[in-house]
Design a protein around this motif. Structure first.
Motif, mmCIF file in Angstrom:
data_model
loop_
_atom_site.group_PDB
_atom_site.id
_atom_site.type_symbol
_atom_site.label_atom_id
_atom_site.label_comp_id
_atom_site.label_asym_id
_atom_site.label_seq_id
_atom_site.Cartn_x
_atom_site.Cartn_y
_atom_site.Cartn_z
ATOM 1 N N LYS A 292 0.839 -1.210 0.000
ATOM 2 C CA LYS A 292 0.000 0.000 0.000
ATOM 3 C C LYS A 292 0.866 1.248 0.000
ATOM 4 O O LYS A 292 0.550 2.240 -0.678
ATOM 5 C CB LYS A 292 -0.929 -0.008 1.221
ATOM 6 N N CYS A 293 1.962 1.202 0.748
ATOM 7 C CA CYS A 293 2.904 2.316 0.742
ATOM 8 C C CYS A 293 3.475 2.485 -0.665
ATOM 9 O O CYS A 293 3.616 3.607 -1.167
ATOM 10 C CB CYS A 293 4.020 2.058 1.747
ATOM 11 N N GLN A 295 2.028 1.614 -3.473
ATOM 12 C CA GLN A 295 0.981 2.150 -4.344
ATOM 13 C C GLN A 295 0.866 3.662 -4.205
ATOM 14 O O GLN A 295 0.675 4.378 -5.200
ATOM 15 C CB GLN A 295 -0.366 1.481 -4.012
ATOM 16 N N ARG A 296 0.994 4.158 -2.979
ATOM 17 C CA ARG A 296 0.939 5.608 -2.768
ATOM 18 C C ARG A 296 2.114 6.305 -3.451
ATOM 19 O O ARG A 296 1.964 7.396 -4.023
ATOM 20 C CB ARG A 296 0.930 5.929 -1.274
ATOM 21 N N SER A 297 3.287 5.662 -3.416
ATOM 22 C CA SER A 297 4.447 6.244 -4.108
ATOM 23 C C SER A 297 4.211 6.279 -5.614
ATOM 24 O O SER A 297 4.622 7.224 -6.299
ATOM 25 C CB SER A 297 5.716 5.449 -3.794
ATOM 26 N N GLU A 299 1.304 6.691 -7.003
ATOM 27 C CA GLU A 299 0.389 7.816 -7.197
ATOM 28 C C GLU A 299 1.148 9.138 -7.195
ATOM 29 O O GLU A 299 0.898 10.017 -8.025
ATOM 30 C CB GLU A 299 -0.673 7.812 -6.089
#
Length: 426
Positions: A292-293, A295-297, A299
């Motif tokens: 999830k971390c 995926q945020r990167s 984005e």
């Protein structure tokens, strides 16, 4: 060494009107230490924290001389005198290790906009500093110690950081800096103590950390979300910067368009590959939180809409079929933990991964094999490849960043490139 000690013993036995007083002994000690620091790399190492030269051990130890003086002092002046001398000699280390303080004084946060390591005591190039590291995740400094240090020592590092920060404060932030948030003009630094194996304590010593905290790499081209107050891993392994740059260059050249990223953690390799022009990256890791971390990167880097990244929260040993179906790949990155109870032990399990690589790679595809186990040298990887996938041909071992220089490179991080040449092909 033995001869020097015998000569000192002889000096102590010479008849004199009275024993040397404490102040006189301190003067003698300072002369000895001063001479040693001018002539011995083993006692006073150079403060060039980017040097890769191994510092040779010295045959002369000023502390052996100090020991003799202390023993004589106990007889002449009692236990209190001995204890006083013992406290006086190493005092400068309690007030901050000189090599780390020098590295801080030479660092210019204005010029270093990417995340980087400032001091790498773990490399063994600075005696008595093997427990210390200092990193810069702009605009935050992270000091890590693998043994307990005194409050006085911590204060000395804080003062040194404040000095360089204040001298560059006005030039630190730019209008397009993701961390240029109101209220972040003051020094911010974090201290993490990892004295107990498997356990750590983390303190925000001063300032405030951006939320979100975004750092860059490769001259600002790649952006990563990091978290310095959560756990021992912070979202970006700085020592792997050369490996990420290698992959990004391969993608930019068109040699690599598809990547399988095993043990992906926060997917930093995926960011590098996609920013380099890769069409697809499959990230596999057991930790949903780490993915999830990642995926945020993606984005933050504007890589989501293109749809080139896939995230599989699976045990790789149970996902071979799915990974193979999504392949083959021009490059497989293998960056596992050294030891993770219940999931991966490098000494036992790395062979299982290497054995599968030929079925996952395109002809002439690359395997980037990483290993960060001090007890396992590069020969371990070479032998695993020979025994389990002889079709993988050695290409090169990538050099670690200069800021991670080590006196024993084979115990440091190993990042090795292999290329798949199916049997029967040239």
């Amino acid at each position: 060494m033995k001869r020097r000690n015998n000569e000192l013993h002889h000096l102590h036995s010479i008849d004199a009107p009275k024993p040397l007083m404490i102040s006189e002994r301190l003067v003698l000690i300072l002369v000895i230490l001063s001479t040693a620091s001018r002539n011995s790399h083993g006692f006073a190492p150079p403060f060039d924290h980017f040097s890769t030269k191994k510092i040779p051990p010295t045959s002369f130890s000023p502390f052996s001389v100090l020991s003799s003086l202390l023993q004589s002092s106990t007889t002449a002046h009692g236990e209190d005198a001995s204890e006083s001398l013992q406290e006086a000699a190493p005092k400068r280390y309690y007030e901050g290790h000189p090599a780390l303080l020098s590295a801080i004084s030479e660092f210019n946060p204005r010029k270093e906009t990417d995340a980087c390591r400032i001091f790498h005591g773990r490399g063994g190039l600075f005696p008595d500093a093997e427990h210390l590291t200092l990193d810069f995740y702009p605009p935050v400094f992270l000091l890590t110690s693998f043994q307990k240090i005194t409050g006085t020592e911590l204060e000395s590092y804080g003062r040194a950081l404040k000095t360089i920060w204040d001298s560059n404060e006005n030039a630190m932030m730019t209008s397009d800096d993701p961390n240029a948030t109101k209220g972040l003009s003051n020094l911010t630094w974090v201290y993490q103590c990892r004295a107990e194996r498997g356990n750590s304590t983390t303190q925000l010593m001063e300032g405030s950390i951006p939320d979100p905290h975004i750092v860059t790499e490769y001259n600002g081209r790649n952006k990563f979300l990091v978290h310095l107050l959560k756990g021992q891993n912070h979202g970006l392994f700085l020592d792997m910067a050369v490996g990420r740059k290698w992959l990004q260059n391969k993608c930019e050249s068109g040699e690599v368009t598809s990547v399988l990223n095993l043990f992906a953690y926060s997917c930093a390799f995926s960011i590098a590959a996609l920013n380099g022009g890769a069409d697809i990256v499959v990230n596999v890791d057991m930790s949903r939180g780490a993915l999830k971390c990642g995926q945020r990167s993606h984005e933050i880097n504007g890589l989501v809409e293109a749809g080139g990244a896939k995230f599989l929260a699976h045990d790789i040993f149970k996902t071979w079929g799915k990974m193979k179906k999504l392949g083959p790949y021009d490059c497989v990155v293998v960056d596992p933990p050294t030891y993770q109870k219940g999931s991966f032990v490098a000494a036992n399990d790395y062979a299982k991964v290497i054995r599968r690589l030929p079925s996952l790679l395109t002809d002439d595809g690359f395997a980037l094999l990483c290993l960060n186990a001090p007890e396992l040298g590069p020969e371990f990887l070479y032998q695993q490849v020979i025994d389990n996938s002889p079709e993988l041909c050695y290409v090169e071992r990538l050099e670690n960043p200069l800021s991670f220089a080590s006196a024993q490179p084979d115990k440091a991080l190993k990042v090795v490139v292999f290329q798949f040449k199916p049997l029967g092909t040239e």
